[in-house]
Write an enzyme that holds these catalytic residues in place. Structure first.
Site, PDB file in Angstrom:
ATOM      1  N   LYS A 144      -6.099  83.499 -24.339  1.00 16.37           N
ATOM      2  CA  LYS A 144      -6.623  84.434 -25.342  1.00 16.37           C
ATOM      3  C   LYS A 144      -5.580  84.433 -26.460  1.00 16.37           C
ATOM      4  O   LYS A 144      -4.682  85.282 -26.512  1.00 16.37           O
ATOM      5  CB  LYS A 144      -6.856  85.820 -24.738  1.00 16.37           C
ATOM      6  CG  LYS A 144      -7.665  86.730 -25.653  1.00 16.37           C
ATOM      7  CD  LYS A 144      -8.135  87.968 -24.918  1.00 16.37           C
ATOM      8  CE  LYS A 144      -8.666  89.016 -25.877  1.00 16.37           C
ATOM      9  NZ  LYS A 144      -9.839  88.619 -26.650  1.00 16.37           N
TER      10      LYS A 144
HETATM   11  N1  PMP Z   1     -14.913  85.583 -25.331  1.00 14.78           N
HETATM   12  C1  PMP Z   1     -14.177  85.951 -26.397  1.00 14.78           C
HETATM   13  C2  PMP Z   1     -14.006  84.969 -27.521  1.00 14.78           C
HETATM   14  C3  PMP Z   1     -13.602  87.220 -26.453  1.00 14.78           C
HETATM   15  O1  PMP Z   1     -12.868  87.590 -27.516  1.00 14.78           O
HETATM   16  C4  PMP Z   1     -13.818  88.126 -25.396  1.00 14.78           C
HETATM   17  C5  PMP Z   1     -13.233  89.499 -25.455  1.00 14.78           C
HETATM   18  N2  PMP Z   1     -11.927  89.488 -24.951  1.00 14.78           N
HETATM   19  C6  PMP Z   1     -14.581  87.700 -24.303  1.00 14.78           C
HETATM   20  C7  PMP Z   1     -15.123  86.418 -24.300  1.00 14.78           C
HETATM   21  C8  PMP Z   1     -14.823  88.604 -23.134  1.00 14.78           C
HETATM   22  O2  PMP Z   1     -13.643  88.786 -22.410  1.00 14.78           O
HETATM   23  P1  PMP Z   1     -13.345  90.117 -21.606  1.00 14.78           P
HETATM   24  O3  PMP Z   1     -14.539  90.409 -20.805  1.00 14.78           O
HETATM   25  O4  PMP Z   1     -12.170  89.744 -20.754  1.00 14.78           O
HETATM   26  O5  PMP Z   1     -13.061  91.184 -22.576  1.00 14.78           O
END
Ligand code: PMP
Length: 291
Positions: free
Chosen positions: A159
């Site tokens: 991320k």
């Molecule tokens: N994809 C992207 C590009 C994101 O920014 C997010 C949000 N963090 C997610 C998927 C979903 O991830 P999560 O469920 O861990 O928040």
């Protein structure tokens, strides 16, 4: 009062080991993280005082940093404790939490192995939206021009801030056309995800979602897969060509920010938010609230 974090002056941010008044938590312009995107972050939510899957998020932050070749100088337990301290110092019960880690500015060049590593944690209001009847109208999505990159061209499981460059551009383009967001295909042309959330589809009571092999395997995505299986809903993780979208009945986004958000439209394709979206939205609301 505005709920935009950038409009708020008061409150506390945890920076490099201690809580500081928000106005004192700033970053030197000469920071490697700013110039070269050596920056990773998390997005989390607290519900009624408890941070949902805090340790999973902390562990993902540590992994994201390692994928960018740096080591965060705190372990998951220390990050968990720091997040709790931020939520409580700001007097929040339910809020959004943003941990971020980056390389400092000792070396303003591509190579920066000896740089200092910084960590900050902020929190702000971001109301959770579980108004089922409002959400069941569904949001409209465009199809982005940019694609999620080939894992051979970027650390796609991190991320990492740099990976959001194409998300911001794509979301802006979608908003200019009147859409809420854009769905992105992957480098092969399969359905991938949205600019800040994963995507799921339902047909004949079966849930279909892309394999997270070149984009973020969201913590919400995994929670929803578990909830669906617990309900006896079959889950098919597979490559989904966009032409298949015409055959799905329902579609929804899932992510920390989006929670479960039904989709009514993606480009030329139409969906009718229905029973599967509603059930999973309710199950997810119960789960994050401790149920
Ligand atoms: N994809 C992207 C590009 C994101 O920014 C997010 C949000 N963090 C997610 C998927 C979903 O991830 P999560 O469920 O861990 O928040």
């Amino acid at each position: 009062m505005s709920t935009h974090p950038e409009d708020r002056e008061e409150g506390f941010i945890w920076l490099d080991g201690s809580l500081r008044p928000r106005s004192d938590a700033s970053l030197p312009v000469l920071s490697h993280g700013l110039h070269y995107a050596s920056t990773v972050f998390e997005g989390e939510r607290a519900y009624r005082g408890a941070i949902f899957r805090s340790t999973e998020h902390s562990e993902r932050l540590l992994r994201s940093a390692r994928l960018l070749d740096f080591e965060i100088p705190y372990d998951a337990a220390a990050l968990d404790a720091a997040k709790r301290a931020v939520v409580s110092a700001n007097g929040f019960k339910s809020c959004y939490i943003r941990p971020i880690a980056w390389r400092g500015g000792e070396t303003m060049a591509v190579a920066a192995r000896q740089s200092s590593i910084h960590v900050a944690i902020a929190a702000w209001d971001w109301p959770s939206m579980f108004d089922v009847s409002e959400k069941m109208k569904g949001v409209r999505l465009d199809i982005a021009e940019y694609r999620r990159p080939d894992p051979r061209t970027a650390p796609c499981h991190a991320k990492a801030s740099g990976l959001y460059m194409i998300c911001t551009i794509s979301k802006h383009a979608a908003e200019r056309k009147g859409y809420a967001d854009a769905m992105m295909l992957d480098w092969r042309g399969f359905v991938a995800e949205c600019t800040g959330a994963n995507i799921m589809f339902a047909r004949d009571g079966v849930l279909h979602t892309p394999i997270a092999d070149c984009f973020l395997d969201g913590i919400t995505r995994r929670a929803i897969i578990d909830l669906a299986r617990r309900r006896g809903i079959e889950v098919a993780e597979r490559h989904i060509p966009p032409e298949e979208l015409s055959g799905f009945d329902e579609c929804f986004l899932c992510g920390t920010g989006a929670e479960v958000t039904p989709v009514s439209e993606i480009g030329p394709y139409r969906f009718m938010p229905g029973q599967v979206s509603r059930l999973l939205m309710e199950d997810y609301a119960r789960l994050v609230n401790g149920g």
